[in-house]
Design an enzyme around this catalytic site. Structure first.
Site, PDB file in Angstrom:
ATOM      1  N   HIS A   6     -10.114 -41.392   4.089  1.00  0.00           N
ATOM      2  CA  HIS A   6      -9.399 -42.630   3.780  1.00  0.00           C
ATOM      3  C   HIS A   6     -10.382 -43.794   3.802  1.00  0.00           C
ATOM      4  O   HIS A   6     -11.569 -43.618   4.116  1.00  0.00           O
ATOM      5  CB  HIS A   6      -8.261 -42.875   4.778  1.00  0.00           C
ATOM      6  CG  HIS A   6      -8.750 -43.072   6.173  1.00  0.00           C
ATOM      7  ND1 HIS A   6      -8.956 -42.032   7.049  1.00  0.00           N
ATOM      8  CD2 HIS A   6      -9.137 -44.186   6.838  1.00  0.00           C
ATOM      9  CE1 HIS A   6      -9.423 -42.505   8.190  1.00  0.00           C
ATOM     10  NE2 HIS A   6      -9.549 -43.807   8.096  1.00  0.00           N
ATOM     11  N   GLU A  57     -15.323 -51.338   8.931  1.00  0.00           N
ATOM     12  CA  GLU A  57     -14.948 -51.426  10.342  1.00  0.00           C
ATOM     13  C   GLU A  57     -16.194 -51.484  11.222  1.00  0.00           C
ATOM     14  O   GLU A  57     -16.303 -52.328  12.111  1.00  0.00           O
ATOM     15  CB  GLU A  57     -14.056 -50.245  10.709  1.00  0.00           C
ATOM     16  CG  GLU A  57     -12.753 -50.247   9.943  1.00  0.00           C
ATOM     17  CD  GLU A  57     -11.631 -49.547  10.680  1.00  0.00           C
ATOM     18  OE1 GLU A  57     -10.603 -50.197  10.960  1.00  0.00           O
ATOM     19  OE2 GLU A  57     -11.778 -48.342  10.965  1.00  0.00           O
ATOM     20  N   THR A  65      -9.532 -45.732  15.097  1.00  0.00           N
ATOM     21  CA  THR A  65      -9.539 -47.183  14.925  1.00  0.00           C
ATOM     22  C   THR A  65      -8.150 -47.731  14.611  1.00  0.00           C
ATOM     23  O   THR A  65      -8.004 -48.912  14.296  1.00  0.00           O
ATOM     24  CB  THR A  65     -10.522 -47.610  13.815  1.00  0.00           C
ATOM     25  OG1 THR A  65     -10.071 -47.098  12.557  1.00  0.00           O
ATOM     26  CG2 THR A  65     -11.920 -47.099  14.107  1.00  0.00           C
ATOM     27  N   THR A  66      -7.156 -46.886  14.673  1.00  0.00           N
ATOM     28  CA  THR A  66      -5.763 -47.293  14.488  1.00  0.00           C
ATOM     29  C   THR A  66      -4.921 -46.676  15.596  1.00  0.00           C
ATOM     30  O   THR A  66      -5.342 -45.710  16.237  1.00  0.00           O
ATOM     31  CB  THR A  66      -5.215 -46.804  13.127  1.00  0.00           C
ATOM     32  OG1 THR A  66      -5.343 -45.378  13.073  1.00  0.00           O
ATOM     33  CG2 THR A  66      -5.982 -47.415  11.963  1.00  0.00           C
TER      34      THR A  66
END
Length: 540
Positions: A148, A161, A255-256
């Site tokens: 993704h 990021e 990271t989510t």
């Protein structure tokens, strides 16, 4: 489909039957139905269901606004915890590791006859990947699950990021793999400390990239959330940099949400390029809202801000290049093992005197210990590292059979991987008994940080933090432990550079209220043990 039906399907092992994240149902009904699923004691049921209800309430999250990243930890406590990602990869964090091998990927060149699912999950563009794709150069086999992207906006083409010395790239691609040697699928691996490995590729606007065009040409078919299209297979390897031998390596997290610290990160030094037109296809063509929503919400700026370093270092597989000539070589695993053994069973007075420099962060070659000025012999460290190359830096079983393993069990670092879901439930139960549930984020950080720090330290990917040393010393004689603590604290404070980092990223903590016993393991249900994490919801 209602939550009752979703829970019934989940209990029977059907992973895709739970309601889509955008179609939220009232939490009480789902929680009531969920209670019927368990035959454990009432106390265990209450803890499990409270945790489940919390997740249902927190199912919706965004990158900004009232449900943005600063509020993630309200419903996902690990998002406010230790070892979070992404980070700003700064030069002073880097340690050269000569044992890091080039990344080797297998079966990445897919045939056009293979159909891949391209989807918009409201947070990112995601491509499902076949299980034959895997990384073969790590101690375990890591099987691909999906890839993704994170990107900026048309007005601000900076959306990676990870950053390198504060530089933010236009976008970033994550190729997500799970440890298939130990876990049957990604859902079972996501909350384990050795569960995931992610390849990060930094993307800059520049030349046209034909590999990216293989899926970007279908992007208008997934303009809105939860839309999916089938695309022909193509060479996934072509999305990566041409050379896979130069990279940054560190221990981090998703990271989510739920931000589990379960990711072995590999971020390639060399970036790839896409054309401005290709970047704008990502930044302007998509929406994070559903087709039927009255006010479409653009999907862009979907990146998390850099997180604290938490005593971590970043291993690098290369030494040449600007800013890397002075990079220290990572202390060898054998040396680190010996240091922990001395903390556990050795002479603490000697460690507080001549051996104190071994406990200090490796930023400085010359360190004052209060009685002596000790100089690190970096050449000897590199020689020892090379001599022990067969004991790979990433081998967590390096000291499995040693006396240290039995002693370190006091920290909760069992032979098996940490399970963050069970750890959260245990800490929540302890807090609930003292009516302090609102302290869950801080308590989880205090409970998990020494375990993560010790594991990462032994794998050469962290410095040994003061709270971890204190935690280890709890079982040692008071006078010796106090003397070592005082000497170490004084030495740290005398290092201006280090003292600032300690105050910012290693706050004083109190571990006294938590049991150091290992987390007990419970059998997971078949299928997806965490129904709020669906295949199209994986971000990292």
């Amino acid at each position: 489909m209602g939550i009752k039906a979703g829970l019934e399907r989940w209990r029977s092992g059907a992973p895709s039957s739970f309601p889509a994240p955008g179609k939220r149902q009232a939490a009480p009904r789902g929680c009531a139905e969920g209670i019927k699923m368990h035959s454990r004691s009432l106390a265990s049921v209450v803890v499990l269901q409270l945790a489940f209800c919390t997740v249902l309430r927190g199912a919706k999250w965004t990158y900004s606004g009232p449900e943005g990243e600063h509020h993630w930890s309200k419903n996902y406590p690990y998002c406010g915890g230790a070892f979070q990602s992404p980070i700003d990869i700064k030069s002073d964090l880097l340690r050269f590791d000569p044992t890091l091998r080039p990344i080797e990927v297998q079966n990445y060149n897919l045939s056009p006859d293979e159909q891949l699912t391209l989807g918009n999950n409201g947070h990112s563009v995601q491509i499902s990947l076949p299980s034959k794709m895997h990384i073969s150069s790590l101690p375990h086999r890591y099987t691909a699950a999906q890839l993704h992207f994170h990107w900026g906006s048309s007005s601000r083409p900076a959306g990676s990021e990870h950053r390198v010395n504060s530089k933010q790239y236009a976008a970033e691609m994550h190729v997500v793999h799970f440890n298939s040697d130990k876990y049957p699928n990604m859902s079972m691996a996501v909350d384990k400390s050795d569960g995931l490995a992610v390849l990060g590729v930094l993307v800059e606007v520049g030349e046209f990239n034909p590999a990216f065009e293989q899926f970007l040409k279908f992007i208008n078919g997934i303009k809105y959330r939860d839309q999916r299209v089938q695309v022909p297979g193509f060479n996934i390897r072509a999305l990566l940099p041409p050379s896979l031998d130069q990279y940054y390596r560190y221990d981090g997290s998703l990271t989510t949400p739920p931000c589990y610290p379960s990711v072995l990160w590999t971020v390639f030094k060399n970036h790839v390029t896409i054309s401005r037109k290709q970047f704008l296809a990502l930044a302007t063509a998509l929406y994070s809202s559903h087709t039927q929503d009255s006010a479409p919400v653009p999907l862009n700026g979907n990146y998390r801000k850099p997180q604290l370093a938490d005593s971590r270092v970043v291993l690098v597989s290369f030494k040449e290049g600007k800013g890397l000539h002075g990079t220290l070589t990572a202390t060898s695993p054998l040396t680190r093992k010996r240091i922990i053994q001395q903390l556990l069973v050795g002479d603490l007075a000697d460690l507080a005197d001549e051996g104190l420099y071994q406990l200090l962060p490796t930023h400085s070659e010359k360190l004052h210990t209060g009685k002596k000025k000790v100089k690190n012999d970096l050449k000897n460290q590199q020689t020892e590292t090379l001599a022990k190359s067969k004991q790979q830096t990433l081998n967590p079983s390096l000291w499995k059979k040693s006396q240290t393993n039995r002693s370190v069990g006091k920290l909760g670092l069992a032979e098996d991987a940490l399970c963050y879901v069970l750890l959260e439930q245990r800490v929540f139960h302890q807090l609930r008994q003292s009516h302090t549930e609102n302290q869950l984020v801080h308590a989880l950080r205090d409970a998990v940080f020494p375990e993560l720090n010790l594991k990462s330290y032994l794998d050469c990917k962290s410095d040994l933090a003061l709270p971890t040393v204190r935690h280890i010393l709890r079982g040692r004689p008071t006078d010796e432990a106090f003397e070592l603590d005082r000497s170490l604290t004084k030495a740290l404070m005398n290092q201006k550079k280090t003292s600032t980092a300690i105050n910012q990223i290693v706050p004083k903590t109190n571990y006294g209220s938590f049991s150091p016993a290992s987390v007990s393991r419970r059998p997971h249900s078949q299928g997806y043990p965490h129904p709020w994490l669906l295949p199209m919801e994986w971000e990292d």
